[in-house]
Design an enzyme around this catalytic site. Structure first.
Site, PDB file in Angstrom:
ATOM      1  N   HIS A 181       2.404  10.945  10.623  1.00  0.00           N
ATOM      2  CA  HIS A 181       1.027  10.783  10.162  1.00  0.00           C
ATOM      3  C   HIS A 181       0.570  12.105   9.536  1.00  0.00           C
ATOM      4  O   HIS A 181       0.499  13.131  10.217  1.00  0.00           O
ATOM      5  CB  HIS A 181       0.109  10.421  11.328  1.00  0.00           C
ATOM      6  CG  HIS A 181       0.379   9.069  11.910  1.00  0.00           C
ATOM      7  ND1 HIS A 181      -0.062   7.907  11.315  1.00  0.00           N
ATOM      8  CD2 HIS A 181       1.050   8.692  13.027  1.00  0.00           C
ATOM      9  CE1 HIS A 181       0.307   6.868  12.048  1.00  0.00           C
ATOM     10  NE2 HIS A 181       1.000   7.317  13.092  1.00  0.00           N
ATOM     11  N   HIS A 183       7.658   5.436   8.248  1.00  0.00           N
ATOM     12  CA  HIS A 183       8.391   5.028   9.449  1.00  0.00           C
ATOM     13  C   HIS A 183       9.844   4.786   9.076  1.00  0.00           C
ATOM     14  O   HIS A 183      10.140   4.265   8.009  1.00  0.00           O
ATOM     15  CB  HIS A 183       7.787   3.737  10.016  1.00  0.00           C
ATOM     16  CG  HIS A 183       8.717   2.982  10.921  1.00  0.00           C
ATOM     17  ND1 HIS A 183       9.397   1.851  10.508  1.00  0.00           N
ATOM     18  CD2 HIS A 183       9.095   3.194  12.205  1.00  0.00           C
ATOM     19  CE1 HIS A 183      10.129   1.395  11.500  1.00  0.00           C
ATOM     20  NE2 HIS A 183       9.983   2.186  12.536  1.00  0.00           N
ATOM     21  N   ASN A 230      13.693   3.671  11.214  1.00  0.00           N
ATOM     22  CA  ASN A 230      14.456   3.429  12.421  1.00  0.00           C
ATOM     23  C   ASN A 230      15.871   3.042  12.021  1.00  0.00           C
ATOM     24  O   ASN A 230      16.061   2.221  11.119  1.00  0.00           O
ATOM     25  CB  ASN A 230      13.817   2.302  13.246  1.00  0.00           C
ATOM     26  CG  ASN A 230      14.652   1.931  14.461  1.00  0.00           C
ATOM     27  OD1 ASN A 230      15.451   1.002  14.411  1.00  0.00           O
ATOM     28  ND2 ASN A 230      14.453   2.652  15.537  1.00  0.00           N
ATOM     29  N   HIS A 246      -2.888 -11.292  11.588  1.00  0.00           N
ATOM     30  CA  HIS A 246      -4.299 -11.568  11.867  1.00  0.00           C
ATOM     31  C   HIS A 246      -5.233 -10.937  10.826  1.00  0.00           C
ATOM     32  O   HIS A 246      -6.412 -11.254  10.783  1.00  0.00           O
ATOM     33  CB  HIS A 246      -4.671 -11.097  13.278  1.00  0.00           C
ATOM     34  CG  HIS A 246      -4.443  -9.633  13.526  1.00  0.00           C
ATOM     35  ND1 HIS A 246      -3.221  -9.129  13.903  1.00  0.00           N
ATOM     36  CD2 HIS A 246      -5.275  -8.570  13.446  1.00  0.00           C
ATOM     37  CE1 HIS A 246      -3.313  -7.824  14.061  1.00  0.00           C
ATOM     38  NE2 HIS A 246      -4.550  -7.452  13.781  1.00  0.00           N
TER      39      HIS A 246
END
Length: 305
Positions: free
Chosen positions: A95, A105, A107, A176
């Site tokens: 950040h 990000h 991984n 959402h």
């Protein structure tokens, strides 16, 4: 010689070391603090966190290698027979201070299971990916990012980029909110024995994904860290960080896997920003740069066009 988990673990550790060095050099001030930890059920890791740097406000570059009896909820979620498991990887979230520098990000991970007492053979697979979350979407930056990832993919399989780009768009989606977390990237999982490629070939691809991380992100650090911003941009940054938190706590499978396997909570939740805001029914000003960014947080955008 066939690739084994010891070779994979050794490379993941070296990747963590290399990325930390490159990020510290690019930041100029921030330094990583390391915590070594052990998992009660087996294994452990090295958590490295950087805070209050010139460019990086908070970030983590974590390595772990854990093993033991697979918890029942993991066995059910992964549709596996009850057995022992081994999982290792490197996970990164950064950040930045300046809202014009994106959140990133990455991984890369490896997972395997042991043969069961009933005689069922074990399995293995690789997973991972890189995705970018700009507070303000810049099309040229997005094109650069996706071109770098496409080049890595194309070196191994020309079908990888379109497949894994689509996978990232679908995975990094805040259902959402009906918006993507950022501009996507690539995401892949369960690259294992059922692939047409060997374990060595798949590991080579994973290594190239991991190795591209630092050059790509330090490019954005150097390019955007000096861009001007004010209170309006900082408030927008806090709202976008709030969306990041929502995804990681509600939808992210890696967070759930870490908590379900009794991983180290501080390491798992290092992905969260130092500060974030939620404003009730926030509506951006018409035709503002904030509204323009929201219009671009959609699936299936061709950033290379």
């Amino acid at each position: 010689m066939a690739t084994d988990k010891e070779e994979i673990v050794d490379w993941f550790k070296k990747l963590q070391d290399s990325i930390c060095r490159q990020l510290e050099e690019a930041d100029g001030e921030g330094r990583f603090r390391e915590d070594l930890w052990e998992r009660e059920g087996g294994g452990g890791g090295r958590t490295r966190v950087i805070t209050n740097g010139n460019i990086i406000e908070k970030g983590g570059v974590n390595f772990s290698a854990v093993f033991g009896s697979a918890p029942d909820n993991i066995v059910k979620a992964l549709n596996l027979p009850k057995s022992d498991f081994f999982a290792s990887g490197v996970s990164i979230v950064l950040h930045p201070v300046n809202p014009m520098v994106p959140i990133i990000h990455m991984n890369v991970r490896y997972f395997e299971t042991s043969p069961t007492e009933e005689g069922k053979v074990g399995t293995w697979w690789f997973g991972g990916g890189i995705d970018l979350t700009p507070h303000y979407v810049d099309r040229e930056d997005a094109k650069y990012f996706h071109q770098q990832l496409k080049s890595v993919c194309d070196n191994h399989d020309h079908g990888y980029y379109p497949q894994f780009k689509k996978w990232a768009d679908d995975y990094f989606y805040i259902k959402h909110r009906q918006e993507t977390r950022g501009i996507g990237g690539i995401f892949f999982d369960r690259l294992g024995p059922d692939q047409e490629k060997s374990k060595e070939q798949l590991f080579s691809f994973v290594k190239d994904v991991g190795s591209i991380f630092a050059p790509v992100y330090t490019h954005f650090m150097n390019k955007n860290c000096g861009l001007p911003f004010g209170e309006k941009e900082k408030q927008w940054q806090m709202l976008r960080r709030g969306r990041y938190v929502e995804f990681n706590l509600v939808w992210d499978k890696g967070t759930k896997f870490g908590l379900d396997t009794n991983g180290r909570t501080e390491s798992i939740l290092m992905s969260l920003p130092p500060q974030a805001n939620w404003v009730y029914d926030y509506q951006p000003t018409a035709n503002s740069s904030e509204e323009q960014t929201l219009r671009l947080l959609k699936k299936d955008i061709n950033w290379l066009g």
